[in-house]
Design a protein around this motif. Structure first.
Motif, short mmCIF file in Angstrom:
data_model
loop_
_atom_site.label_atom_id
_atom_site.label_comp_id
_atom_site.label_asym_id
_atom_site.label_seq_id
_atom_site.Cartn_x
_atom_site.Cartn_y
_atom_site.Cartn_z
N ALA A 2 -0.75 -6.44 16.13
CA ALA A 2 -1.75 -5.70 15.37
C ALA A 2 -1.20 -4.34 14.95
O ALA A 2 -1.44 -3.89 13.82
CB ALA A 2 -3.02 -5.54 16.19
N ILE A 3 -0.46 -3.70 15.84
CA ILE A 3 0.12 -2.39 15.52
C ILE A 3 1.12 -2.53 14.38
O ILE A 3 1.13 -1.72 13.44
CB ILE A 3 0.77 -1.77 16.78
N LEU A 4 1.97 -3.54 14.42
CA LEU A 4 2.93 -3.77 13.34
C LEU A 4 2.21 -4.06 12.03
O LEU A 4 2.66 -3.62 10.95
CB LEU A 4 3.87 -4.92 13.71
N GLY A 5 1.13 -4.78 12.08
CA GLY A 5 0.35 -5.06 10.88
C GLY A 5 -0.21 -3.79 10.27
O GLY A 5 -0.21 -3.62 9.05
N VAL A 6 -0.72 -2.89 11.10
CA VAL A 6 -1.27 -1.62 10.61
C VAL A 6 -0.16 -0.77 10.00
O VAL A 6 -0.32 -0.19 8.92
CB VAL A 6 -1.99 -0.86 11.76
N ILE A 7 1.00 -0.70 10.65
CA ILE A 7 2.12 0.07 10.13
C ILE A 7 2.57 -0.49 8.78
O ILE A 7 2.80 0.26 7.82
CB ILE A 7 3.28 0.10 11.14
N ALA A 8 2.68 -1.81 8.69
CA ALA A 8 3.10 -2.45 7.44
C ALA A 8 2.09 -2.18 6.32
O ALA A 8 2.47 -1.97 5.17
CB ALA A 8 3.27 -3.95 7.65
N THR A 9 0.82 -2.17 6.66
CA THR A 9 -0.22 -1.94 5.66
C THR A 9 -0.05 -0.58 4.99
O THR A 9 -0.29 -0.44 3.80
CB THR A 9 -1.62 -2.03 6.32
N PHE A 10 0.36 0.42 5.75
CA PHE A 10 0.52 1.76 5.20
C PHE A 10 1.92 2.01 4.63
O PHE A 10 2.09 2.83 3.74
CB PHE A 10 0.22 2.81 6.27
N THR A 11 2.91 1.32 5.11
CA THR A 11 4.29 1.58 4.72
C THR A 11 4.72 0.83 3.47
O THR A 11 5.33 1.41 2.57
CB THR A 11 5.24 1.22 5.88
N PRO A 13 3.20 -0.37 0.68
CA PRO A 13 2.84 0.16 -0.64
C PRO A 13 3.62 1.43 -1.02
O PRO A 13 3.98 1.61 -2.18
CB PRO A 13 1.34 0.45 -0.51
N LYS A 14 3.88 2.29 -0.05
CA LYS A 14 4.63 3.51 -0.34
C LYS A 14 6.07 3.20 -0.72
O LYS A 14 6.63 3.82 -1.63
CB LYS A 14 4.58 4.46 0.86
N VAL A 15 6.67 2.25 -0.03
CA VAL A 15 8.05 1.86 -0.35
C VAL A 15 8.12 1.25 -1.75
O VAL A 15 9.00 1.59 -2.54
CB VAL A 15 8.60 0.87 0.71
N SER A 17 6.02 1.72 -4.25
CA SER A 17 5.75 2.78 -5.22
C SER A 17 6.99 3.65 -5.44
O SER A 17 7.32 4.01 -6.57
CB SER A 17 4.57 3.63 -4.76
N ALA A 18 7.68 3.99 -4.37
CA ALA A 18 8.89 4.80 -4.48
C ALA A 18 9.97 4.07 -5.27
O ALA A 18 10.68 4.67 -6.07
CB ALA A 18 9.41 5.18 -3.09
N GLN A 19 10.08 2.76 -5.06
CA GLN A 19 11.05 1.98 -5.82
C GLN A 19 10.70 1.97 -7.31
O GLN A 19 11.57 2.11 -8.16
CB GLN A 19 11.11 0.54 -5.29
N GLN A 20 9.43 1.79 -7.64
CA GLN A 20 9.01 1.78 -9.04
C GLN A 20 9.22 3.15 -9.67
O GLN A 20 9.66 3.25 -10.82
CB GLN A 20 7.54 1.36 -9.17
N ASP A 21 8.93 4.22 -8.94
CA ASP A 21 9.16 5.57 -9.46
C ASP A 21 10.63 5.79 -9.76
O ASP A 21 10.99 6.36 -10.80
CB ASP A 21 8.67 6.62 -8.46
#
Length: 176
Positions: A2-11, A13-15, A17-21
């Protein structure tokens, strides 16, 4: 788990987005380089003057895939408005996915602070761009380029003097 799922949920999209930028930034810089190179080639064979317009002069020196001069409401401008691709303000598609719109304006004078605007949409979607619209850039008469946020003090397009405003560049673009 569950903890890994929460971390992945937040991480993740940011990765992504940074790649697209980073991709948009690279495409915009490549498009800017194409404009500068075409202007330099034009200058080798011609003498730019106050009445020089990019759309009338550099297109033979650009390596574009196709041109659009007939789509109404086809282009996202920065700050939420839309524009047309027409004979006065044509849109050029590039192989890297970018679309450049060359405005129907001239330098107005031949000082280093006079320039002409052009617009770059790095993802080529033109409408409802996930990158928040295009990047406005200015080619100065002397061949230098600046974005709205990096204009030289006293910049003039024939419409009046402009000043840099760093908030006017998209968050994905950086000269670095």
């Amino acid at each position: 788990m569950a903890i890994l799922g929460v971390i992945a949920t937040f991480t993740i999209p940011k990765v992504l987005s940074a790649q697209q930028d980073a991709k948009s930034n690279a495409i915009a810089k490549e498009a800017i380089a194409s404009i500068v190179h075409a202007y330099q080639l034009y200058g080798l064979e011609n003498s730019p003057d106050a009445s020089t317009k990019l759309k009338d002069t550099i297109t033979p020196y650009l390596n574009y895939v196709r041109v659009d001069t007939s789509t109404v409401g086809a282009f996202d401008y920065p700050y939420g408005t839309q524009g047309d691709c027409d004979a006065n303000n044509p849109c050029y598609y590039f192989a890297n996915g970018a679309v450049i719109q060359l405005y129907n304006i001239s330098f107005g004078a031949t000082t280093p602070l006079n320039g002409v605007w052009f617009l770059i949409d790095p993802d080529g979607s033109r409408i409802n761009s996930p990158q928040g619209g295009g990047l406005e850039a200015m080619l100065y008469f002397n061949g230098r380029v600046a974005t709205w946020g990096t204009l030289f003090s006293g910049t003039d397009t024939g419409w009046g003097p402009y000043s840099a405003n760093t908030a006017n560049d998209p968050v994905w673009f950086s000269w670095n």
